[in-house]
Design a protein around this motif. Sequence first.
Motif, PDB file in Angstrom:
ATOM      1  N   MET A 118      41.116  32.267  26.129  1.00 21.74           N
ATOM      2  CA  MET A 118      40.960  33.596  25.536  1.00 21.74           C
ATOM      3  C   MET A 118      41.328  33.534  24.056  1.00 21.74           C
ATOM      4  O   MET A 118      42.290  32.865  23.687  1.00 21.74           O
ATOM      5  N   ASP A 119      40.576  34.250  23.238  1.00 24.03           N
ATOM      6  CA  ASP A 119      40.942  34.434  21.832  1.00 24.03           C
ATOM      7  C   ASP A 119      42.232  35.264  21.805  1.00 24.03           C
ATOM      8  O   ASP A 119      42.283  36.348  22.392  1.00 24.03           O
ATOM      9  N   VAL A 120      43.274  34.757  21.153  1.00 28.41           N
ATOM     10  CA  VAL A 120      44.571  35.438  21.122  1.00 28.41           C
ATOM     11  C   VAL A 120      44.463  36.867  20.582  1.00 28.41           C
ATOM     12  O   VAL A 120      45.269  37.735  20.905  1.00 28.41           O
ATOM     13  N   ARG A 121      43.426  37.125  19.788  1.00 24.17           N
ATOM     14  CA  ARG A 121      43.245  38.463  19.201  1.00 24.17           C
ATOM     15  C   ARG A 121      42.530  39.426  20.154  1.00 24.17           C
ATOM     16  O   ARG A 121      42.558  40.632  19.937  1.00 24.17           O
ATOM     17  N   HIS A 122      41.887  38.878  21.209  1.00 19.14           N
ATOM     18  CA  HIS A 122      41.121  39.717  22.151  1.00 19.14           C
ATOM     19  C   HIS A 122      41.319  39.207  23.578  1.00 19.14           C
ATOM     20  O   HIS A 122      40.352  38.833  24.242  1.00 19.14           O
ATOM     21  N   PRO A 123      42.557  39.215  24.078  1.00 18.12           N
ATOM     22  CA  PRO A 123      42.794  38.653  25.410  1.00 18.12           C
ATOM     23  C   PRO A 123      42.448  39.626  26.540  1.00 18.12           C
ATOM     24  O   PRO A 123      42.298  40.834  26.310  1.00 18.12           O
ATOM     25  N   LEU A 124      42.336  39.070  27.730  1.00 17.17           N
ATOM     26  CA  LEU A 124      42.186  39.852  28.966  1.00 17.17           C
ATOM     27  C   LEU A 124      40.972  40.782  28.926  1.00 17.17           C
ATOM     28  O   LEU A 124      41.055  41.962  29.224  1.00 17.17           O
ATOM     29  N   SER A 125      39.832  40.204  28.564  1.00 15.30           N
ATOM     30  CA  SER A 125      38.570  40.946  28.612  1.00 15.30           C
ATOM     31  C   SER A 125      38.202  41.206  30.073  1.00 15.30           C
ATOM     32  O   SER A 125      38.855  40.723  31.006  1.00 15.30           O
ATOM     33  N   GLU A 126      37.137  41.950  30.262  1.00 18.51           N
ATOM     34  CA  GLU A 126      36.668  42.235  31.630  1.00 18.51           C
ATOM     35  C   GLU A 126      36.359  40.939  32.365  1.00 18.51           C
ATOM     36  O   GLU A 126      36.692  40.773  33.537  1.00 18.51           O
ATOM     37  N   PHE A 127      35.712  40.001  31.665  1.00 16.83           N
ATOM     38  CA  PHE A 127      35.411  38.700  32.268  1.00 16.83           C
ATOM     39  C   PHE A 127      36.697  37.974  32.665  1.00 16.83           C
ATOM     40  O   PHE A 127      36.811  37.434  33.774  1.00 16.83           O
ATOM     41  N   ASP A 128      37.672  37.967  31.764  1.00 18.11           N
ATOM     42  CA  ASP A 128      38.944  37.293  32.050  1.00 18.11           C
ATOM     43  C   ASP A 128      39.592  37.874  33.300  1.00 18.11           C
ATOM     44  O   ASP A 128      40.109  37.141  34.158  1.00 18.11           O
ATOM     45  N   GLN A 129      39.581  39.183  33.412  1.00 14.93           N
ATOM     46  CA  GLN A 129      40.230  39.835  34.547  1.00 14.93           C
ATOM     47  C   GLN A 129      39.467  39.581  35.851  1.00 14.93           C
ATOM     48  O   GLN A 129      40.077  39.456  36.920  1.00 14.93           O
ATOM     49  N   THR A 130      38.140  39.467  35.744  1.00 11.26           N
ATOM     50  CA  THR A 130      37.346  39.098  36.921  1.00 11.26           C
ATOM     51  C   THR A 130      37.741  37.704  37.398  1.00 11.26           C
ATOM     52  O   THR A 130      37.920  37.466  38.606  1.00 11.26           O
ATOM     53  N   MET A 131      37.893  36.774  36.461  1.00 15.25           N
ATOM     54  CA  MET A 131      38.274  35.399  36.816  1.00 15.25           C
ATOM     55  C   MET A 131      39.674  35.364  37.425  1.00 15.25           C
ATOM     56  O   MET A 131      39.923  34.658  38.407  1.00 15.25           O
ATOM     57  N   LEU A 132      40.591  36.140  36.877  1.00 16.58           N
ATOM     58  CA  LEU A 132      41.953  36.187  37.415  1.00 16.58           C
ATOM     59  C   LEU A 132      41.970  36.776  38.823  1.00 16.58           C
ATOM     60  O   LEU A 132      42.712  36.304  39.695  1.00 16.58           O
ATOM     61  N   GLY A 133      41.144  37.781  39.037  1.00 17.98           N
ATOM     62  CA  GLY A 133      41.059  38.377  40.365  1.00 17.98           C
ATOM     63  C   GLY A 133      40.535  37.391  41.384  1.00 17.98           C
ATOM     64  O   GLY A 133      41.059  37.278  42.504  1.00 17.98           O
ATOM     65  N   TRP A 134      39.501  36.634  40.986  1.00 16.71           N
ATOM     66  CA  TRP A 134      38.971  35.595  41.878  1.00 16.71           C
ATOM     67  C   TRP A 134      40.049  34.556  42.181  1.00 16.71           C
ATOM     68  O   TRP A 134      40.255  34.159  43.335  1.00 16.71           O
ATOM     69  N   ALA A 135      40.731  34.084  41.136  1.00 11.51           N
ATOM     70  CA  ALA A 135      41.758  33.052  41.312  1.00 11.51           C
ATOM     71  C   ALA A 135      42.860  33.536  42.251  1.00 11.51           C
ATOM     72  O   ALA A 135      43.355  32.783  43.097  1.00 11.51           O
ATOM     73  N   ASP A 136      43.221  34.795  42.101  1.00 12.60           N
ATOM     74  CA  ASP A 136      44.244  35.371  42.977  1.00 12.60           C
ATOM     75  C   ASP A 136      43.775  35.350  44.433  1.00 12.60           C
ATOM     76  O   ASP A 136      44.530  34.984  45.342  1.00 12.60           O
ATOM     77  N   ASP A 137      42.515  35.706  44.657  1.00  7.96           N
ATOM     78  CA  ASP A 137      41.958  35.689  46.013  1.00  7.96           C
ATOM     79  C   ASP A 137      41.996  34.289  46.621  1.00  7.96           C
ATOM     80  O   ASP A 137      42.195  34.125  47.823  1.00  7.96           O
TER      81      ASP A 137
END
Length: 205
Positions: A118-137
């Motif tokens: 992630m770009d430190v200036r624009h973290p946790l985009s919608e895509f990033d959160q989708t990936m985190l949700g998948w990883a959590d699953d």
Amino acid sequence: MARLHYPAARFLTSAPTLARCPDDRGAEVAFAGRSNAGKSSAINALTRQKALARTSKTPGRTQLINFFALGEDLERRLVDLPGYGFAKVPEKVKLEWQRHLSDYLQRRASLKGLVLVMDVRHPLSEFDQTMLGWADDQSMPVHILLTKADKLKRGAAASALQQVRSRLREWEDLVTVQLFSALKGQGIEELEARLDAWLLGPTEA
């Protein structure tokens, strides 16, 4: 403590689908991120190579899953996943990418961890959160690289790091976060240590 030699990385193959990926054995770590987050630059900085992962002035050009072997060791691999977010491609093509990416992430047995860039200036985009949700699953460990840290002053970068950690507190058993700058070489050793732990396993790392 065993250490892997990342400058020995070499291109292995590209695959459009899970079925065309290399044999699913050994251990691999995948890099994912939005197209402009600096994913290719991070891989090149890690391996001390200028063009192992192709950087493009047109974000979203990488439409294949790219595999890199660590030298002659085909059992340990780095994987560059297609980038998302800014690709000027038809929606149908984008959905096809997402299907293949989902197949890979959910069914690849040799995948030991995900590096989410992630770009430190624009973290946790919608895509990033989708990936985190998948990883959590999937109970898949994730290491977040907050790239382009050189674009911020030290205090602002430290603050951004703390904010991301705070927002991800619910996932702290699976997710780790660090600052990274491909330009300055910042954070490479910390990234190597995380990859060693995943690729070598607890008995070897």
